[in-house]
Design an enzyme around this catalytic site. Structure first.
Site, PDB file in Angstrom:
ATOM      1  N   ASP A   6       0.856  -1.195   0.000  1.00  0.00           N
ATOM      2  CA  ASP A   6       0.000   0.000   0.000  1.00  0.00           C
ATOM      3  C   ASP A   6       0.893   1.246   0.000  1.00  0.00           C
ATOM      4  OD1 ASP A   6      -2.198   1.715   0.363  1.00  0.00           O
ATOM      5  OD2 ASP A   6      -2.110   1.503   2.553  1.00  0.00           O
ATOM      6  N   GLU A   8      -0.285   5.098   0.637  1.00  0.00           N
ATOM      7  CA  GLU A   8      -0.570   6.144   1.626  1.00  0.00           C
ATOM      8  C   GLU A   8      -0.782   5.535   3.014  1.00  0.00           C
ATOM      9  OE1 GLU A   8      -3.049   9.543  -0.315  1.00  0.00           O
ATOM     10  OE2 GLU A   8      -3.436   7.734  -1.455  1.00  0.00           O
TER      11      GLU A   8
HETATM   12 MG    MG Z   1      -3.243   3.123   3.227  1.00  0.00          MG
END
Ligand code: MG
Length: 208
Positions: A6, A8
């Protein structure tokens, strides 16, 4: 081994809240934690940028200045010595490509914007939203085991469909979904867990 990571909240701060505070537009700062319906969330974000006459270039001026978390580039470099690194995110290519370059230029799978003639956001193509599970099954179909690292509920499907889910400072609901999954509180701990996944996959004789 494919590492599906992932962006962010794991490798870099959230981009939309940065835009929201820069342009003083509260609707841009909303996240999936405030509004569960992602389409509705995106419609509000697009409407907010249009209400201020902001073009993609204006937004990129802020988005492209977002820096990775300290150590994130080295973290991905270490993973790359164990397998393939792909960043799978609900972000937008137009915002995050420079960030991914700063992280070492790994593959990014994300969404795209639609623009009007003035260069303002008009809509969006959600290439990733709801498709994360399919990306994992594609890698599986090609014979690659997948380990994933995510922090929030939008990572749920990828973490569920992969072979080795690792939670990164997870929100409580995500932790409850994966009572047995290892939890990392920093990238060093994440590397330990993802390296253990690599060892196990090597033992199983899977493709690296
Ligand atoms: Mg995230």
């Amino acid at each position: 081994m494919v590492y599906a990571i992932d962006l962010e909240g794991v490798l870099a701060p959230e981009i939309w809240p940065a835009l929201g505070s820069h342009f003083v537009l509260p609707d841009l700062a909303l996240t999936t934690r405030d509004l569960g319906d992602f389409d509705e969330l995106m419609r509000r974000r697009v409407a907010a940028t249009r209400s201020r006459g902001l073009t993609l270039a204006h937004l990129q001026g802020v988005a492209h200045a977002v820096e990775p978390f300290l150590g994130a580039r080295d973290f991905l470099g270490r993973l790359r010595s164990l397998g393939q690194v792909v960043i799978i995110s609900d972000t937008f290519h137009e915002f995050s490509e420079p960030l991914v370059q700063k992280l070492g230029g790994h593959s990014l799978f994300a969404n795209r914007f639609e623009l009007d003639a003035k260069g303002m956001l008009e809509g969006f193509k959600l290439r990733i939203r709801g498709q994360k599970e399919r990306i994992v099954s594609g890698f599986h179909g090609a014979g690659f085991p997948v380990a994933a690292l995510g922090d929030s509920l939008n990572d749920l499907s990828i973490l569920k469909s992969c072979d080795w889910p690792v939670l990164y400072r997870p929100v409580e609901l995500l932790r409850q979904e994966f009572p047995k999954a290892p939890v990392a509180h920093n990238l060093d701990e994440a590397l330990v867990h993802l390296t253990a996944a690599w060892r196990e996959s090597e033992k199983n004789g899977s493709k690296a």
